[in-house]
Design an enzyme around this catalytic site. Structure first.
Site, PDB file in Angstrom:
ATOM      1  N   ASP A 215       0.727  -1.031  -0.133  1.00  0.00           N
ATOM      2  CA  ASP A 215      -0.101   0.151   0.028  1.00  0.00           C
ATOM      3  C   ASP A 215       0.828   1.229  -0.162  1.00  0.00           C
ATOM      4  O   ASP A 215       1.573   1.442   0.780  1.00  0.00           O
ATOM      5  CB  ASP A 215      -1.306   0.304   1.551  1.00  0.00           C
ATOM      6  CG  ASP A 215      -1.196  -1.211   1.449  1.00  0.00           C
ATOM      7  OD1 ASP A 215      -1.578  -1.911   1.177  1.00  0.00           O
ATOM      8  OD2 ASP A 215      -2.395  -1.046   2.586  1.00  0.00           O
TER       9      ASP A 215
ATOM     10  N   ASP B 132      -5.500   1.699   9.369  1.00  0.00           N
ATOM     11  CA  ASP B 132      -5.301   2.296   8.051  1.00  0.00           C
ATOM     12  C   ASP B 132      -6.339   3.632   8.472  1.00  0.00           C
ATOM     13  O   ASP B 132      -7.406   3.745   7.343  1.00  0.00           O
ATOM     14  CB  ASP B 132      -6.026   0.898   6.579  1.00  0.00           C
ATOM     15  CG  ASP B 132      -5.628  -0.451   6.604  1.00  0.00           C
ATOM     16  OD1 ASP B 132      -4.240  -0.251   7.047  1.00  0.00           O
ATOM     17  OD2 ASP B 132      -6.351  -0.674   6.213  1.00  0.00           O
TER      18      ASP B 132
ATOM     19  N   GLN C 224       4.028   0.794   2.413  1.00  0.00           N
ATOM     20  CA  GLN C 224       4.210  -0.130   3.037  1.00  0.00           C
ATOM     21  C   GLN C 224       5.709  -1.354   1.858  1.00  0.00           C
ATOM     22  O   GLN C 224       5.796  -1.379   1.341  1.00  0.00           O
ATOM     23  CB  GLN C 224       3.471  -0.935   2.777  1.00  0.00           C
ATOM     24  CG  GLN C 224       1.812  -0.871   3.642  1.00  0.00           C
ATOM     25  CD  GLN C 224       1.727  -1.172   5.223  1.00  0.00           C
ATOM     26  OE1 GLN C 224       2.249  -2.347   5.723  1.00  0.00           O
ATOM     27  NE2 GLN C 224       3.119   0.098   5.879  1.00  0.00           N
TER      28      GLN C 224
END
Ligand code: FRU
Length: 481
Positions: free
Chosen positions: A38, A156, A54
């Site tokens: 991500d 998130d 990430q």
């Protein structure tokens, strides 16, 4: 917890950029080693777009999640990626999971999920950090664990402002029925307060929603999220997990997404997930992860020690409840003007052209008599095909004639009446295509066995009245220390 040595990792990165392997892309962000996923922490600060993502710098498995960081003024020149945030205390010992970026009092701050497991039990904490020099310094934890009624799948966070106040939306799983949802938190003088779930009319919609974004387009609110656990249908939801949105009007008083559209996907390809949107000067800029959770075996670069890319930045517009996406205008600077090839033809059934190491292709067709139009990217005998069935108004993306990596077909409705318009970016393994001026987009990875330059062919079963277009060679992204 592994020992992450930033100096060593950054030094290794410095040695390996620019990336050389023939499967490494030229105008898509990727890493020479480890697994990326991500995009995170996107923010505009000090005249630059900051992009975190990430990254497991230690291998191609989904563990040891850190954040890498790069910055760019123009989406063409980038700072050399570096390790910016990594697990080094009890709260995030099992990973610095996804989160967002914001600018506060002249500082770039991030808000991310600390992943921690004790005896198999998840204890997710939401924590701020600030970019200082080349790393993120960890700061206060604002939500120490999941709230009541929500399982450990709580992660998130994405910050947004309304009525002069700050909020964040966060992905979650309900305890009662183990279904996906999102919650909103509001910043108050006493800390961050849970306002509860965002009501909607989607009904049973998967077991977990990851990576929400809440973005304003004029008077509309768009909730982007990644539901897991939906069944594939004839013309949508064909990947294991989806990335899409609903557009409506969010009331923070009633915590209701009112009059929202159906769920629509942001991308129709095989390899798109967990996008993040940055709002800057009225622009909504999206970057996605070119990859897919739980499908690692479809990406053969793991053998070479790295995996996955990010998409090019896209600019979003909302029209009649539908998001149109186009490549960010800055990417025009990648075009090498001298290489432009004009395509101009009338009453033809087929046309072919060789491509460059990296290419952009614009195509506009007046479909004339034809019923089926096949656009093929051929790497010798290996092929990626885009097949348009005009009668059924269906576009199919067929990857079955590639030997390595993921295969299969993706199909979706596309309403091209007399005219079909395509804009295709062909990088070494990443292909991004925009249909009908951004009405739909698709991200696809292909891993050609041989190192051959691709050729593009457009072939129709009847005569196309006209075809016009252009092909450019595209330059690579540039990385400076
Ligand atoms: C989505 C995701 C997020 C999580 C991150 C961990 O791909 O599973 O929900 O924060 O990846 O890498």
């Amino acid at each position: 917890m592994e020992n992450f040595n930033k100096q060593e990792i950054d030094a290794k990165l410095k040695e390996t950029f620019p990336l050389e392997h023939r499967w490494h892309n030229r105008f898509h962000l990727e890493m020479p080693f480890g697994l990326i996923n991500d995009p995170n922490g996107m923010a505009y600060h000090d005249g630059k777009f900051h992009i975190f993502y990430q990254w497991n710098p230690l291998g191609c498995e989904h563990k040891n999640k850190c954040w890498a960081h790069t910055a760019t003024r123009d989406f063409v020149h980038y700072s050399l990626p570096e390790l910016a945030l990594w697990p080094d205390d009890v709260h995030d010992k099992d990973g610095c999971y996804s989160g967002c970026g914001t600018v506060e009092d002249g500082r770039l701050r991030v808000l991310y999920t600390c992943n921690r497991k004790e005896d198999g039990v998840r204890i997710p904490a939401q924590r701020f950090g600030s970019l200082k020099g080349d790393k993120v310094e960890k700061e206060e934890i604002i939500v120490p664990d999941h709230p009541e009624g929500i399982t450990g799948h709580f992660r998130d966070p994405y910050l947004f402002t309304r009525r002069g106040k700050r909020y964040f939306v966060i992905g979650a799983q309900r305890e009662a029925d183990e279904k996906g949802t999102v919650l909103i938190y509001e910043e108050t003088a006493e800390g961050w307060k849970n306002l509860g779930e965002v009501k909607n009319r989607l009904g049973d919609f998967g077991y977990m929603w990851e990576c929400p974004n809440l973005v304003q387009f004029g008077s509309y609110d768009v909730l982007i999220f990644c539901p897991q656990g939906l069944e594939a249908r004839e013309f949508d939801r064909q990947n294991i997990y989806q990335a899409g949105y609903i557009a409506g009007h969010l009331s923070l008083d009633s915590m209701d997404m009112m009059q929202h559209t159906k769920f629509q996907e942001l991308d129709r390809g095989f390899d798109f997930y967990a996008p993040q949107v940055l709002t800057h000067e009225g622009r909504q800029i999206l970057i996605g992860w070119m990859g897919m959770p739980d499908k690692d075996s479809e990406y053969p670069t793991a053998e070479l020690g790295w995996q996955y890319s990010l998409t090019m930045p896209r600019e979003l517009r909302l029209r009649q409840g539908h998001i149109y996406s186009r490549p960010a205008r800055e990417l025009k600077d990648l075009r090498i003007a001298e290489t432009a090839v004009e395509l101009e033809a009338e009453d033809i059934k087929e046309i072919s052209r060789p491509l460059f190491e990296g290419s952009e292709i614009l195509l506009d067709m007046d479909l004339g008599e034809s019923k089926e139009i096949v656009t093929t990217l051929a790497y010798g005998t290996e092929k990626l095909r885009f097949i348009y069935d005009r009668k059924e108004q269906v576009m199919s993306i067929d990857r079955n004639e590639m030997k390595k990596g993921g295969r299969g077909v993706r199909r979706f409705k596309l309403f091209a009446d007399e005219n079909l318009s395509l804009q295709i970016f062909v990088d070494k393994t990443a292909v991004e295509i925009f249909f009908q001026h951004g009405e739909e987009a698709a991200s696809i990875l292909v891993f050609p066995e041989k190192n051959i330059r691709p050729e593009i062919t457009i072939a129709a079963d009847g005569e196309l009245k006209s075809l016009s277009g252009k092909i450019w060679e595209l330059d690579s992204f540039r990385f400076n220390a």
